[in-house]
Design a protein around this motif. Sequence first.
Motif, short mmCIF file in Angstrom:
data_model
loop_
_atom_site.label_atom_id
_atom_site.label_comp_id
_atom_site.label_asym_id
_atom_site.label_seq_id
_atom_site.Cartn_x
_atom_site.Cartn_y
_atom_site.Cartn_z
N LYS A 184 -0.30 -20.02 6.79
CA LYS A 184 -0.66 -21.34 7.30
C LYS A 184 -2.11 -21.36 7.78
N SER A 185 -2.61 -22.55 8.02
CA SER A 185 -4.00 -22.71 8.44
C SER A 185 -4.19 -22.53 9.94
N ALA A 186 -3.10 -22.48 10.69
CA ALA A 186 -3.16 -22.32 12.14
C ALA A 186 -2.29 -21.15 12.57
N LEU A 187 -2.61 -20.58 13.72
CA LEU A 187 -1.81 -19.49 14.27
C LEU A 187 -0.40 -19.97 14.60
N PRO A 188 0.58 -19.07 14.61
CA PRO A 188 1.93 -19.47 15.01
C PRO A 188 1.97 -19.82 16.50
N ASP A 189 3.09 -20.33 16.94
CA ASP A 189 3.31 -20.62 18.35
C ASP A 189 2.93 -19.41 19.20
N HIS A 190 2.32 -19.66 20.35
CA HIS A 190 1.81 -18.56 21.19
C HIS A 190 2.89 -17.58 21.61
N ARG A 191 4.13 -18.06 21.77
CA ARG A 191 5.22 -17.15 22.13
C ARG A 191 5.56 -16.22 20.97
N GLN A 192 5.60 -16.78 19.75
CA GLN A 192 5.85 -15.95 18.57
C GLN A 192 4.74 -14.93 18.36
N LEU A 193 3.51 -15.38 18.54
CA LEU A 193 2.36 -14.49 18.33
C LEU A 193 2.36 -13.37 19.36
N ALA A 194 2.63 -13.70 20.62
CA ALA A 194 2.69 -12.68 21.66
C ALA A 194 3.79 -11.66 21.37
N ALA A 195 4.94 -12.14 20.90
CA ALA A 195 6.06 -11.24 20.59
C ALA A 195 5.71 -10.32 19.43
N MET A 196 5.04 -10.84 18.40
CA MET A 196 4.66 -10.01 17.27
C MET A 196 3.66 -8.92 17.70
N LEU A 197 2.67 -9.29 18.51
CA LEU A 197 1.68 -8.31 18.97
C LEU A 197 2.33 -7.27 19.88
N TYR A 198 3.22 -7.71 20.74
CA TYR A 198 3.91 -6.76 21.62
C TYR A 198 4.74 -5.77 20.80
N TYR A 199 5.41 -6.27 19.77
CA TYR A 199 6.20 -5.40 18.89
C TYR A 199 5.30 -4.38 18.20
N LEU A 200 4.16 -4.82 17.70
CA LEU A 200 3.20 -3.90 17.09
C LEU A 200 2.79 -2.83 18.08
N HIS A 201 2.48 -3.23 19.28
CA HIS A 201 1.96 -2.28 20.27
C HIS A 201 3.01 -1.31 20.79
N GLN A 202 4.28 -1.54 20.46
CA GLN A 202 5.34 -0.60 20.81
C GLN A 202 5.51 0.50 19.76
N GLN A 203 4.81 0.39 18.64
CA GLN A 203 4.94 1.38 17.56
C GLN A 203 4.16 2.66 17.92
N PRO A 204 4.50 3.80 17.28
CA PRO A 204 3.73 5.02 17.52
C PRO A 204 2.25 4.83 17.16
N ARG A 205 1.39 5.49 17.87
CA ARG A 205 -0.05 5.39 17.61
C ARG A 205 -0.39 5.96 16.24
N PHE A 206 -1.47 5.45 15.65
CA PHE A 206 -1.91 5.89 14.33
C PHE A 206 -2.51 7.30 14.36
N GLY A 207 -3.25 7.61 15.42
CA GLY A 207 -3.88 8.93 15.49
C GLY A 207 -5.39 8.88 15.39
N TRP A 208 -5.98 7.69 15.31
CA TRP A 208 -7.44 7.55 15.33
C TRP A 208 -7.78 6.28 16.11
#
Length: 274
Positions: A97-121
């Motif tokens: 889409k041309s706009a970001l998703p709802d701020h709650r959805q976006l925050a949840a996606m970023l939080y989920y990403l940040h719960q993953q194991p670190r890449f190592g660099w």
Amino acid sequence: MQCSNSKLTRDAVLSRFFPDFQPAANSVPTGLSGGSCIIENGDQRLVLRQHHTPQDAEYHFLRQYHALSQLPEDLAPRPRFYTPGWMAVDYIAGEVKSALPDHRQLAAMLYYLHQQPRFGWRVPLLSLLLSYWQQSSPARRTPFWLRQLHRLCKAGEPVPLRLAPLHMDVHAGNIVHTATGLRLIDWEYAGDGDIALELAAVWVSSDAAHRQLVGDYAALAQIDPPHLWRQVQRWRPWLLMLKAGWFECRWVQTGEQQFITLADETWCQLKTNG
């Protein structure tokens, strides 16, 4: 993962490694550039991606492959193939889409990403800033730009609040809305870094929207919202410098006037905030 000693053309990659695939007809090339394309064999679709910046060391591209290998399929495309200069990943069906998703959805996606194991660099912020300076037009290298570089080098990066794997290029064009949720594509700048750096880097439309996103994220991460917002603001000069430098380099690469306009707007923001 496949490796070879020399980089291949797109046709050579297709004929050697994907003889049963064909470039997809009537595919929408969202997020694709250069020789990148969607290829298909029956119901199977892959995105064959070319290294965006061939002048960079190959390990930058290889890191993207390794990052995708670590991430869950409900967050990022699964990588299927690698050879110097090229990578194939699963095609994610959905809408960009041309706009970001709802701020709650976006925050949840970023939080989920940040719960993953670190890449190592780590995200190489300072080296990116210096490389943008070096790759820009000499006529555009102003004393103000140089002073800002020296100031950031002297100050050093803010002490991280929390280290996590970061995407570092979150905008509407890199988010696919699928039937089962949001997916992030184009992990070129991925690396470990401060969660507040990621939040500072999101391409939001306004300061109010930015505060809302940070507040929603703070609730999920159980962080005091004003404390997280202050940390996001500490990263703001670094992100503005990254954006300005990237626009300057894209202008050199493409000659498109829009990048000069965007660079000038970002320099104005830096001068105002300075």
